[in-house]
Design a protein around this motif. Structure first.
Motif, PDB file in Angstrom:
ATOM      1  N   ASP A   3       0.835  -1.198   0.000  1.00 26.39           N
ATOM      2  CA  ASP A   3       0.000   0.000   0.000  1.00 26.39           C
ATOM      3  C   ASP A   3       0.870   1.249   0.000  1.00 26.39           C
ATOM      4  OD1 ASP A   3      -2.262  -1.523  -0.041  1.00 26.39           O
ATOM      5  OD2 ASP A   3      -3.044  -0.807   1.877  1.00 26.39           O
ATOM      6  N   LEU A   4       0.454   2.242  -0.796  1.00 27.82           N
ATOM      7  CA  LEU A   4       1.156   3.514  -0.898  1.00 27.82           C
ATOM      8  C   LEU A   4       0.334   4.594  -0.209  1.00 27.82           C
ATOM      9  CD1 LEU A   4       2.243   3.408  -4.654  1.00 27.82           C
ATOM     10  CD2 LEU A   4       3.455   2.557  -2.634  1.00 27.82           C
ATOM     11  N   HIS A   5       1.035   5.535   0.410  1.00 30.41           N
ATOM     12  CA  HIS A   5       0.388   6.593   1.181  1.00 30.41           C
ATOM     13  C   HIS A   5       0.606   7.955   0.536  1.00 30.41           C
ATOM     14  CE1 HIS A   5       0.908   3.217   3.938  1.00 30.41           C
ATOM     15  NE2 HIS A   5      -0.097   3.719   4.616  1.00 30.41           N
ATOM     16  N   ALA A   6      -0.383   8.823   0.675  1.00 33.60           N
ATOM     17  CA  ALA A   6      -0.314  10.161   0.094  1.00 33.60           C
ATOM     18  C   ALA A   6       0.628  11.050   0.895  1.00 33.60           C
ATOM     19  CB  ALA A   6      -1.705  10.785   0.056  1.00 33.60           C
ATOM     20  N   GLN A  29      -5.499  13.907 -10.439  1.00 31.16           N
ATOM     21  CA  GLN A  29      -4.479  14.588  -9.646  1.00 31.16           C
ATOM     22  C   GLN A  29      -3.270  13.667  -9.516  1.00 31.16           C
ATOM     23  OE1 GLN A  29      -4.956  17.703  -7.991  1.00 31.16           O
ATOM     24  NE2 GLN A  29      -2.845  17.668  -7.300  1.00 31.16           N
ATOM     25  N   LEU A  30      -2.081  14.226  -9.664  1.00 32.29           N
ATOM     26  CA  LEU A  30      -0.844  13.487  -9.454  1.00 32.29           C
ATOM     27  C   LEU A  30      -0.480  13.625  -7.980  1.00 32.29           C
ATOM     28  CD1 LEU A  30       1.167  11.817 -11.097  1.00 32.29           C
ATOM     29  CD2 LEU A  30       2.477  13.915 -11.469  1.00 32.29           C
ATOM     30  N   VAL A  31      -0.495  12.500  -7.256  1.00 33.43           N
ATOM     31  CA  VAL A  31      -0.322  12.517  -5.811  1.00 33.43           C
ATOM     32  C   VAL A  31       1.062  11.955  -5.451  1.00 33.43           C
ATOM     33  CG1 VAL A  31      -1.253  11.700  -3.607  1.00 33.43           C
ATOM     34  CG2 VAL A  31      -2.803  12.221  -5.508  1.00 33.43           C
ATOM     35  N   PRO A  32       1.880  12.726  -4.725  1.00 32.56           N
ATOM     36  CA  PRO A  32       3.205  12.244  -4.333  1.00 32.56           C
ATOM     37  C   PRO A  32       3.111  11.201  -3.223  1.00 32.56           C
ATOM     38  CG  PRO A  32       2.779  14.387  -3.351  1.00 32.56           C
ATOM     39  CD  PRO A  32       1.595  14.074  -4.244  1.00 32.56           C
ATOM     40  N   THR A  33       4.145  10.348  -3.131  1.00 35.99           N
ATOM     41  CA  THR A  33       4.181   9.314  -2.089  1.00 35.99           C
ATOM     42  C   THR A  33       5.300   9.541  -1.072  1.00 35.99           C
ATOM     43  OG1 THR A  33       5.630   7.894  -3.385  1.00 35.99           O
ATOM     44  CG2 THR A  33       3.227   7.570  -3.640  1.00 35.99           C
TER      45      THR A  33
END
Length: 151
Positions: A33-36, A50-54
Motif C-alpha cells: 500500500d502507498l500513502h499520500a 491529480q498526481l499525488v506524491p508518495t
C-alpha cells in the motif's frame, strides 16, 4: 535470498518522515500500500485527476518493474482509481514515485496526508529480443481482434 527474491532500496524523501513507507497489509498480499504525501488536503472532484506524491523513491534491479495499481476498496466504494493502470516505475527511474488518481465517482473525494491511495506490485521483466521477419506463424485466431469472438 532465494532465486526469486530481489532487494529493492527505498529512500524516504525530505519532509516526509511522517509518511508511512509502502507496506503489505497481510502476509500473502502481493501489493504494498502507498500513502499520500500531500502537503495539504486534496479534494478530487468527479471527473478530476491529480498526481499525488508518495514521499519516496526506489532503486531496484534491472530485472524488475514496479506497477502502480488502484486500491480495490477506493475503486468500489468511491470510484477512485489510477488513470494509467497499471502505472510503470522503470528500474532506472530514481525520482519520487507518484500516483495519478482519477475520481470516476459521483461525489468529491478528500485525500488526507498519509492516507492509503494505491498499491505497488513488483513484476519480473523478461529479457526480450525482437526479431523482424517477413511473415508471422499462422494461428486459428489470425488477426481477429476487438470483439471477434462475440460480445
Amino acid at each position: 535470498m532465494s532465486s526469486n527474491s530481489f532487494q529493492v532500496q527505498i529512500k524516504r524523501l525530505p519532509g516526509n518522515e511522517d509518511i508511512a513507507l509502502p507496506k503489505k497489509m497481510s502476509e500473502a498480499a502481493s501489493g504494498f500500500d502507498l500513502h499520500a504525501a500531500v502537503s495539504e488536503t486534496v479534494v478530487l472532484h468527479p471527473g478530476e485527476r491529480q498526481l499525488v506524491p508518495t514521499g519516496f523513491a526506489l532503486s531496484m534491479p534491472p530485472e524488475l518493474e514496479a506497477q502502480i495499481r488502484p486500491r480495490s476498496g477506493l475503486a468500489y466504494k468511491h470510484g477512485i482509481t489510477t488513470l494509467n493502470s497499471p502505472g510503470t516505475i522503470d528500474a532506472d527511474y530514481r525520482g519520487e514515485v507518484k500516483v495519478l488518481l482519477i475520481n470516476h465517482g459521483q461525489e468529491s473525494f478528500t485525500i488526507q496526508r498519509n492516507e492509503r491511495i494505491a498499491q505497488m506490485v513488483f513484476q519480473v521483466v523478461p529479457v526480450i529480443e525482437l526479431t523482424e521477419v517477413d511473415e508471422l506463424t499462422e494461428t486459428e485466431r489470425g488477426s481477429g481482434g476487438f470483439g471477434h469472438t462475440g460480445r
